[in-house]
Motif scaffolding. Structure first.
Motif, PDB file in Angstrom:
ATOM      1  N   PRO A 132      43.402 -13.282 -30.943  1.00  0.00           N
ATOM      2  CA  PRO A 132      42.467 -13.664 -30.126  1.00  0.00           C
ATOM      3  C   PRO A 132      42.603 -15.098 -29.700  1.00  0.00           C
ATOM      4  O   PRO A 132      43.397 -15.856 -30.104  1.00  0.00           O
ATOM      5  CB  PRO A 132      41.242 -13.420 -31.136  1.00  0.00           C
ATOM      6  N   ALA A 133      41.688 -15.222 -28.528  1.00  0.00           N
ATOM      7  CA  ALA A 133      41.376 -16.668 -28.118  1.00  0.00           C
ATOM      8  C   ALA A 133      41.106 -17.635 -29.089  1.00  0.00           C
ATOM      9  O   ALA A 133      40.675 -17.150 -30.184  1.00  0.00           O
ATOM     10  CB  ALA A 133      40.371 -16.783 -27.130  1.00  0.00           C
ATOM     11  N   ARG A 134      41.723 -18.585 -29.241  1.00  0.00           N
ATOM     12  CA  ARG A 134      41.400 -20.053 -30.185  1.00  0.00           C
ATOM     13  C   ARG A 134      42.212 -19.719 -31.551  1.00  0.00           C
ATOM     14  O   ARG A 134      41.776 -20.287 -32.597  1.00  0.00           O
ATOM     15  CB  ARG A 134      40.118 -20.358 -30.439  1.00  0.00           C
ATOM     16  N   MET A 135      43.126 -18.563 -31.468  1.00  0.00           N
ATOM     17  CA  MET A 135      43.668 -18.185 -32.972  1.00  0.00           C
ATOM     18  C   MET A 135      45.195 -18.445 -32.477  1.00  0.00           C
ATOM     19  O   MET A 135      45.505 -17.746 -31.434  1.00  0.00           O
ATOM     20  CB  MET A 135      43.186 -16.799 -33.548  1.00  0.00           C
ATOM     21  N   SER A 136      45.921 -18.814 -33.724  1.00  0.00           N
ATOM     22  CA  SER A 136      47.439 -19.142 -33.559  1.00  0.00           C
ATOM     23  C   SER A 136      48.046 -17.730 -33.952  1.00  0.00           C
ATOM     24  O   SER A 136      47.387 -16.989 -34.622  1.00  0.00           O
ATOM     25  CB  SER A 136      47.834 -20.304 -34.267  1.00  0.00           C
ATOM     26  N   LEU A 137      49.434 -17.574 -33.542  1.00  0.00           N
ATOM     27  CA  LEU A 137      49.824 -16.352 -34.005  1.00  0.00           C
ATOM     28  C   LEU A 137      49.974 -16.421 -35.647  1.00  0.00           C
ATOM     29  O   LEU A 137      49.900 -15.200 -36.181  1.00  0.00           O
ATOM     30  CB  LEU A 137      51.240 -16.358 -33.460  1.00  0.00           C
ATOM     31  N   ASP A 138      50.112 -17.575 -36.024  1.00  0.00           N
ATOM     32  CA  ASP A 138      50.379 -17.494 -37.466  1.00  0.00           C
ATOM     33  C   ASP A 138      48.971 -17.059 -38.342  1.00  0.00           C
ATOM     34  O   ASP A 138      49.069 -16.593 -39.187  1.00  0.00           O
ATOM     35  CB  ASP A 138      50.621 -18.957 -38.042  1.00  0.00           C
ATOM     36  N   GLU A 139      47.863 -17.496 -37.684  1.00  0.00           N
ATOM     37  CA  GLU A 139      46.749 -17.093 -38.125  1.00  0.00           C
ATOM     38  C   GLU A 139      46.385 -15.718 -37.904  1.00  0.00           C
ATOM     39  O   GLU A 139      45.879 -14.880 -38.724  1.00  0.00           O
ATOM     40  CB  GLU A 139      45.537 -18.034 -37.453  1.00  0.00           C
ATOM     41  N   VAL A 176      45.153   5.641 -24.205  1.00  0.00           N
ATOM     42  CA  VAL A 176      44.101   5.176 -25.406  1.00  0.00           C
ATOM     43  C   VAL A 176      43.623   3.724 -24.836  1.00  0.00           C
ATOM     44  O   VAL A 176      44.004   3.000 -24.248  1.00  0.00           O
ATOM     45  CB  VAL A 176      45.006   4.705 -26.778  1.00  0.00           C
ATOM     46  N   ALA A 177      42.189   3.562 -25.137  1.00  0.00           N
ATOM     47  CA  ALA A 177      41.368   2.651 -24.943  1.00  0.00           C
ATOM     48  C   ALA A 177      41.933   1.431 -25.631  1.00  0.00           C
ATOM     49  O   ALA A 177      42.100   1.588 -27.046  1.00  0.00           O
ATOM     50  CB  ALA A 177      40.046   2.796 -25.289  1.00  0.00           C
ATOM     51  N   GLY A 178      42.122   0.376 -25.065  1.00  0.00           N
ATOM     52  CA  GLY A 178      42.622  -0.794 -25.687  1.00  0.00           C
ATOM     53  C   GLY A 178      42.051  -2.015 -25.285  1.00  0.00           C
ATOM     54  O   GLY A 178      41.344  -2.065 -24.188  1.00  0.00           O
ATOM     55  N   LEU A 179      42.629  -3.236 -26.083  1.00  0.00           N
ATOM     56  CA  LEU A 179      41.995  -4.706 -25.591  1.00  0.00           C
ATOM     57  C   LEU A 179      43.148  -5.334 -25.332  1.00  0.00           C
ATOM     58  O   LEU A 179      44.277  -5.261 -26.333  1.00  0.00           O
ATOM     59  CB  LEU A 179      41.006  -5.090 -26.427  1.00  0.00           C
ATOM     60  N   TRP A 180      43.222  -6.423 -24.589  1.00  0.00           N
ATOM     61  CA  TRP A 180      44.613  -7.151 -24.698  1.00  0.00           C
ATOM     62  C   TRP A 180      43.935  -8.705 -24.416  1.00  0.00           C
ATOM     63  O   TRP A 180      42.856  -8.979 -24.262  1.00  0.00           O
ATOM     64  CB  TRP A 180      45.271  -6.941 -23.259  1.00  0.00           C
ATOM     65  N   ASN A 181      45.041  -9.625 -24.814  1.00  0.00           N
ATOM     66  CA  ASN A 181      44.537 -11.033 -24.619  1.00  0.00           C
ATOM     67  C   ASN A 181      45.974 -11.783 -24.469  1.00  0.00           C
ATOM     68  O   ASN A 181      46.931 -11.392 -24.277  1.00  0.00           O
ATOM     69  CB  ASN A 181      43.983 -11.487 -25.922  1.00  0.00           C
ATOM     70  N   ARG A 182      45.740 -12.928 -23.709  1.00  0.00           N
ATOM     71  CA  ARG A 182      46.832 -13.626 -23.453  1.00  0.00           C
ATOM     72  C   ARG A 182      46.427 -15.338 -24.228  1.00  0.00           C
ATOM     73  O   ARG A 182      45.642 -15.858 -23.919  1.00  0.00           O
ATOM     74  CB  ARG A 182      47.182 -14.138 -21.957  1.00  0.00           C
ATOM     75  N   THR A 183      47.760 -15.640 -24.762  1.00  0.00           N
ATOM     76  CA  THR A 183      47.406 -17.021 -25.691  1.00  0.00           C
ATOM     77  C   THR A 183      48.720 -17.708 -25.441  1.00  0.00           C
ATOM     78  O   THR A 183      49.737 -17.215 -25.100  1.00  0.00           O
ATOM     79  CB  THR A 183      47.327 -16.842 -27.173  1.00  0.00           C
ATOM     80  N   VAL A 184      48.552 -19.141 -25.586  1.00  0.00           N
ATOM     81  CA  VAL A 184      49.649 -20.046 -25.367  1.00  0.00           C
ATOM     82  C   VAL A 184      50.176 -20.285 -27.040  1.00  0.00           C
ATOM     83  O   VAL A 184      49.407 -20.555 -27.921  1.00  0.00           O
ATOM     84  CB  VAL A 184      49.307 -21.278 -24.914  1.00  0.00           C
ATOM     85  N   THR A 185      51.522 -20.081 -27.309  1.00  0.00           N
ATOM     86  CA  THR A 185      52.151 -20.373 -28.466  1.00  0.00           C
ATOM     87  C   THR A 185      53.041 -21.466 -28.115  1.00  0.00           C
ATOM     88  O   THR A 185      53.511 -21.858 -27.199  1.00  0.00           O
ATOM     89  CB  THR A 185      52.734 -19.072 -29.141  1.00  0.00           C
ATOM     90  N   PRO A 186      53.722 -22.057 -29.384  1.00  0.00           N
ATOM     91  CA  PRO A 186      54.838 -22.882 -29.344  1.00  0.00           C
ATOM     92  C   PRO A 186      55.941 -22.373 -28.442  1.00  0.00           C
ATOM     93  O   PRO A 186      56.682 -23.381 -27.989  1.00  0.00           O
ATOM     94  CB  PRO A 186      54.899 -23.356 -30.691  1.00  0.00           C
ATOM     95  N   ASP A 187      56.116 -21.150 -28.401  1.00  0.00           N
ATOM     96  CA  ASP A 187      57.221 -20.555 -27.800  1.00  0.00           C
ATOM     97  C   ASP A 187      56.782 -19.955 -26.284  1.00  0.00           C
ATOM     98  O   ASP A 187      57.569 -19.428 -25.669  1.00  0.00           O
ATOM     99  CB  ASP A 187      57.789 -19.294 -28.484  1.00  0.00           C
TER     100      ASP A 187
END
Length: 203
Positions: free
Chosen positions: A62-69, A130-141
């Motif tokens: 989700p937005a405002r969440m890191s991959l590690d979280e 299948v119904a789905g949701l998507w998001n785009r986030t920025v990670t260190p990679d």
């Protein structure tokens, strides 16, 4: 619940996907009989002039969440009844809905005290949408795209397999899921699919 899927599509599915979403290179280089959470999975979303179909991490970040979280949570499924109540999924449900094509999905029902593995797919070998949701986030990679499969209570023919199933869409309801206000999208996800289209194959 949907924790294992496959994208081992055949020609009937490729044709259907091309007719629905356009020539987006539906024949994969590698056909997988088992796709697991956190693996890349393909999802279809609106784009300028039509659709695009990138691969994203199966497990929404989700937005405002890191991959590690995000790794601490099981975000590969999202219950349709609570999409607006869960902070993890609320924003994506408002404006970032997608369709996740699957060739089939796997479950492990217990019958007579014995756990069995079954594959669930369409009888006509067309893709499951299948119904789905998507998001785009920025990670260190760099940029990371991710998605989740929306689930619903089972239709009567799947009631003995599991108490949840992917929210499968008939083609007539794709636009409602992608574009309609949230309450109409939720109705489509809960009511689109009809019994007796699927086949359950013990493996």
């Amino acid at each position: 619940m949907c924790g294992r899927a496959d994208d081992n599509f055949g020609p009937p599915a490729w044709r259907t996907l091309g007719e629905l979403f356009g020539p987006l290179g539906w024949e994969p280089e590698v056909k997988r009989d088992e796709v697991c959470p956190t693996d890349p999975i393909r999802f279809v979303r609106r784009a300028t002039g039509g659709f695009d179909a990138p691969y994203g991490r199966w497990g929404l970040v989700p937005a405002r969440m890191s991959l590690d979280e995000a790794r601490r949570y099981a975000t590969f499924n999202a219950r349709v009844e609570s999409l607006e109540d869960k902070p993890m999924f609320r924003a994506a449900f408002q404006s970032q809905r997608c369709v996740i094509p699957l060739a089939g999905f796997w479950e492990w029902p217990v019958r007579a005290g014995v756990k069995t593995r079954v594959r669930i797919s369409r009888k006509d070998d067309k893709p499951l949408l299948v119904a789905g949701l998507w998001n785009r986030t920025v990670t260190p990679d760099g940029l990371l795209e991710s998605c989740t499969i929306v689930t619903r209570p089972p239709t009567p023919d799947l009631g003995e397999v599991h108490d949840r199933m992917p929210a499968l869409l008939l083609t007539k309801d794709i636009d409602a899921w992608l574009d309609a206000p949230p309450y109409q999208a939720r109705t489509a996800a809960l009511s689109s699919w009809q019994p007796r289209i699927l086949t359950i194959t013990p493996v």
